[in-house]
Enzyme design. Sequence first.
Site, PDB file in Angstrom:
ATOM      1  N   ARG A 141      22.882  45.424  46.464  1.00 23.77           N
ATOM      2  CA  ARG A 141      22.922  44.460  45.355  1.00 23.77           C
ATOM      3  C   ARG A 141      21.517  44.059  44.919  1.00 23.77           C
ATOM      4  O   ARG A 141      21.231  43.957  43.725  1.00 23.77           O
ATOM      5  CB  ARG A 141      23.688  43.203  45.786  1.00 23.77           C
ATOM      6  CG  ARG A 141      25.163  43.459  45.874  1.00 23.77           C
ATOM      7  CD  ARG A 141      25.898  42.236  46.380  1.00 23.77           C
ATOM      8  NE  ARG A 141      27.267  42.626  46.661  1.00 23.77           N
ATOM      9  CZ  ARG A 141      28.326  41.870  46.468  1.00 23.77           C
ATOM     10  NH1 ARG A 141      28.188  40.644  46.029  1.00 23.77           N
ATOM     11  NH2 ARG A 141      29.528  42.316  46.731  1.00 23.77           N
ATOM     12  N   LYS A 163      34.021  34.315  57.023  1.00 17.29           N
ATOM     13  CA  LYS A 163      34.655  34.170  55.704  1.00 17.29           C
ATOM     14  C   LYS A 163      35.417  35.419  55.281  1.00 17.29           C
ATOM     15  O   LYS A 163      36.217  35.360  54.361  1.00 17.29           O
ATOM     16  CB  LYS A 163      33.649  33.732  54.644  1.00 17.29           C
ATOM     17  CG  LYS A 163      32.758  34.777  54.058  1.00 17.29           C
ATOM     18  CD  LYS A 163      32.141  34.198  52.777  1.00 17.29           C
ATOM     19  CE  LYS A 163      31.051  35.083  52.247  1.00 17.29           C
ATOM     20  NZ  LYS A 163      30.633  34.637  50.909  1.00 17.29           N
ATOM     21  N   ASP A 164      35.193  36.547  55.946  1.00 15.29           N
ATOM     22  CA  ASP A 164      35.948  37.759  55.624  1.00 15.29           C
ATOM     23  C   ASP A 164      37.228  37.894  56.445  1.00 15.29           C
ATOM     24  O   ASP A 164      37.992  38.834  56.258  1.00 15.29           O
ATOM     25  CB  ASP A 164      35.077  39.000  55.857  1.00 15.29           C
ATOM     26  CG  ASP A 164      33.925  39.078  54.874  1.00 15.29           C
ATOM     27  OD1 ASP A 164      34.101  38.622  53.724  1.00 15.29           O
ATOM     28  OD2 ASP A 164      32.855  39.588  55.248  1.00 15.29           O
ATOM     29  N   ARG A 204      29.324  45.171  43.310  1.00 17.92           N
ATOM     30  CA  ARG A 204      29.885  45.476  44.634  1.00 17.92           C
ATOM     31  C   ARG A 204      28.801  46.110  45.482  1.00 17.92           C
ATOM     32  O   ARG A 204      27.699  46.348  45.043  1.00 17.92           O
ATOM     33  CB  ARG A 204      31.091  46.431  44.503  1.00 17.92           C
ATOM     34  CG  ARG A 204      32.335  45.855  43.812  1.00 17.92           C
ATOM     35  CD  ARG A 204      33.065  44.790  44.637  1.00 17.92           C
ATOM     36  NE  ARG A 204      33.078  45.082  46.057  1.00 17.92           N
ATOM     37  CZ  ARG A 204      33.897  45.942  46.649  1.00 17.92           C
ATOM     38  NH1 ARG A 204      34.796  46.577  45.944  1.00 17.92           N
ATOM     39  NH2 ARG A 204      33.825  46.153  47.940  1.00 17.92           N
ATOM     40  N   CYS A 206      40.764  35.597  50.540  1.00 24.74           N
ATOM     41  CA  CYS A 206      39.326  35.414  50.344  1.00 24.74           C
ATOM     42  C   CYS A 206      38.931  35.715  48.910  1.00 24.74           C
ATOM     43  O   CYS A 206      37.772  35.617  48.551  1.00 24.74           O
ATOM     44  CB  CYS A 206      38.529  36.231  51.349  1.00 24.74           C
ATOM     45  SG  CYS A 206      38.755  37.990  51.206  1.00 24.74           S
ATOM     46  N   ARG A 213      35.247  32.550  43.140  1.00 22.26           N
ATOM     47  CA  ARG A 213      34.840  31.185  43.474  1.00 22.26           C
ATOM     48  C   ARG A 213      33.489  30.848  42.844  1.00 22.26           C
ATOM     49  O   ARG A 213      33.306  29.807  42.221  1.00 22.26           O
ATOM     50  CB  ARG A 213      34.755  31.076  45.008  1.00 22.26           C
ATOM     51  CG  ARG A 213      34.167  29.809  45.553  1.00 22.26           C
ATOM     52  CD  ARG A 213      34.022  29.926  47.077  1.00 22.26           C
ATOM     53  NE  ARG A 213      33.091  30.984  47.468  1.00 22.26           N
ATOM     54  CZ  ARG A 213      31.774  30.856  47.473  1.00 22.26           C
ATOM     55  NH1 ARG A 213      31.223  29.710  47.125  1.00 22.26           N
ATOM     56  NH2 ARG A 213      30.995  31.855  47.832  1.00 22.26           N
ATOM     57  N   ARG A 214      32.537  31.758  42.979  1.00 20.49           N
ATOM     58  CA  ARG A 214      31.214  31.525  42.393  1.00 20.49           C
ATOM     59  C   ARG A 214      31.312  31.527  40.874  1.00 20.49           C
ATOM     60  O   ARG A 214      30.753  30.665  40.201  1.00 20.49           O
ATOM     61  CB  ARG A 214      30.245  32.617  42.864  1.00 20.49           C
ATOM     62  CG  ARG A 214      29.922  32.468  44.346  1.00 20.49           C
ATOM     63  CD  ARG A 214      29.164  33.647  44.943  1.00 20.49           C
ATOM     64  NE  ARG A 214      28.811  33.369  46.330  1.00 20.49           N
ATOM     65  CZ  ARG A 214      28.585  34.291  47.248  1.00 20.49           C
ATOM     66  NH1 ARG A 214      28.675  35.571  46.952  1.00 20.49           N
ATOM     67  NH2 ARG A 214      28.271  33.934  48.474  1.00 20.49           N
TER      68      ARG A 214
HETATM   69  C1  DPM Z   1      34.007  37.049  50.661  1.00 21.41           C
HETATM   70  C2  DPM Z   1      33.419  36.780  49.414  1.00 21.41           C
HETATM   71  C3  DPM Z   1      32.204  37.493  49.393  1.00 21.41           C
HETATM   72  C4  DPM Z   1      32.094  38.194  50.645  1.00 21.41           C
HETATM   73  C5  DPM Z   1      34.003  35.909  48.359  1.00 21.41           C
HETATM   74  C6  DPM Z   1      33.313  34.555  48.198  1.00 21.41           C
HETATM   75  C7  DPM Z   1      31.213  37.514  48.283  1.00 21.41           C
HETATM   76  C8  DPM Z   1      31.511  38.542  47.222  1.00 21.41           C
HETATM   77  C9  DPM Z   1      30.545  38.508  46.082  1.00 21.41           C
HETATM   78  C10 DPM Z   1      35.258  36.519  51.164  1.00 21.41           C
HETATM   79  N1  DPM Z   1      33.220  37.917  51.357  1.00 21.41           N
HETATM   80  O1  DPM Z   1      32.327  34.216  48.846  1.00 21.41           O
HETATM   81  O2  DPM Z   1      33.780  33.758  47.351  1.00 21.41           O
HETATM   82  O3  DPM Z   1      29.771  37.546  45.887  1.00 21.41           O
HETATM   83  O4  DPM Z   1      30.540  39.462  45.304  1.00 21.41           O
HETATM   84  C11 DPM Z   1      30.251  38.449  52.350  1.00 21.41           C
HETATM   85  C12 DPM Z   1      28.885  38.054  52.458  1.00 21.41           C
HETATM   86  C13 DPM Z   1      28.722  37.498  53.741  1.00 21.41           C
HETATM   87  C14 DPM Z   1      29.952  37.584  54.390  1.00 21.41           C
HETATM   88  C15 DPM Z   1      27.861  38.243  51.425  1.00 21.41           C
HETATM   89  C16 DPM Z   1      27.694  37.065  50.455  1.00 21.41           C
HETATM   90  C17 DPM Z   1      27.466  36.980  54.407  1.00 21.41           C
HETATM   91  C18 DPM Z   1      27.381  35.496  54.623  1.00 21.41           C
HETATM   92  C19 DPM Z   1      28.279  34.833  55.645  1.00 21.41           C
HETATM   93  C20 DPM Z   1      30.973  39.075  51.159  1.00 21.41           C
HETATM   94  N2  DPM Z   1      30.847  38.193  53.544  1.00 21.41           N
HETATM   95  O5  DPM Z   1      28.575  36.234  50.262  1.00 21.41           O
HETATM   96  O6  DPM Z   1      26.594  36.983  49.861  1.00 21.41           O
HETATM   97  O7  DPM Z   1      28.296  35.144  56.832  1.00 21.41           O
HETATM   98  O8  DPM Z   1      28.960  33.899  55.217  1.00 21.41           O
END
Ligand code: DPM
Length: 317
Positions: free
Chosen positions: A158, A83-84, A152, A245, A134-135
Amino acid sequence: MAGSQLRIASRRSQLAMVQTHWVRDELAKAHEGLEITIEAMATQGDKILDVALAKIGDKGLFTKELEAQMLVDRADIAVHSLKDLPTNLPEGLMLGCITEREDPADALVVHEKHKDKTLATLPEGAVVGTSSLRRLAQLRHHFPHLTFKDVRGNVITRLEKLDSGEFDCLILAAAGLGRLGLGDRIHELIDPSISLHAVGQGALGIECREGDEAVLEQIKVLEHLPTARRCLAERAFLRELEGGCQVPIGVNTRFDGDTLVLTGMVASLDGLRLIRDEVSGDQTNPEALGIELAHKLKEQGAGAILEEIFASVRPEA
Ligand code: DPM
């Protein structure tokens, strides 16, 4: 394959290292004699911790430094949380493999004092820590009694901030918590009827140089076809909406027999407008489904919502 070498570039966060070690171990099992090294580094997204994610700009925040290593031939592959990984990659690089996805759902994690509560029963004004638009947008839509505050830093940081009382709860990816061995912190899995997950959430993407056949062959053992089809549909949807993203775009995919069902949504930041729809069709052409869904949402006004958001969060030049 005896004597050959594979160099992996990875982020340095605990979660990134767990993921990269898993990839290394699986590749080592599959290819006897392959010598695998890991180069861990920080990315821009790891360094800039005092600015809201959406304001930094979204192009390769967590991936660019790793990609540079491959482009100068100091690494052969990069392991990412899919997702990143932006939907458009730098010239010369490609998404070589998508691994089996864990539960892609988001999870609610609460401060101890709320252990008897759910998202719906948290008190008026309870502070939700997230920097995901999104959340934020989807939860605002369903639970207008909650307030939201940017958080962050990596997952462990967190959780420390939550436990010290800075927030009443956090929303985190269930997959990340699970991989870190913190699955017991999951208080509630958020149902897709409430909140759709991010594109590619829960899967790993392995990036490599285009046309690097030997490497493609090596990493192919980690490819999980059903996950890849779901994620390619999701990524085509996001690409067609020109979303990065950091936009309130969510998805869900599932198989119904041979048919792939893709649900997607675009929401305004106040959560008041939320456009959500579904398409289904041939799983062997997942990208066509993603494009079809993007067009369907655009016909219902998704483009206008995204334009407004891009204008409001675009970093000041
Ligand atoms: C991206 C988002 C977030 C990450 C945006 C989204 C969360 C940021 C936040 C694109 N990357 O999800 O809408 O909530 O402040 C990230 C996490 C993981 C990969 C951590 C998470 C782990 C889970 C996975 C940060 N990137 O979302 O809790 O492999 O999908």
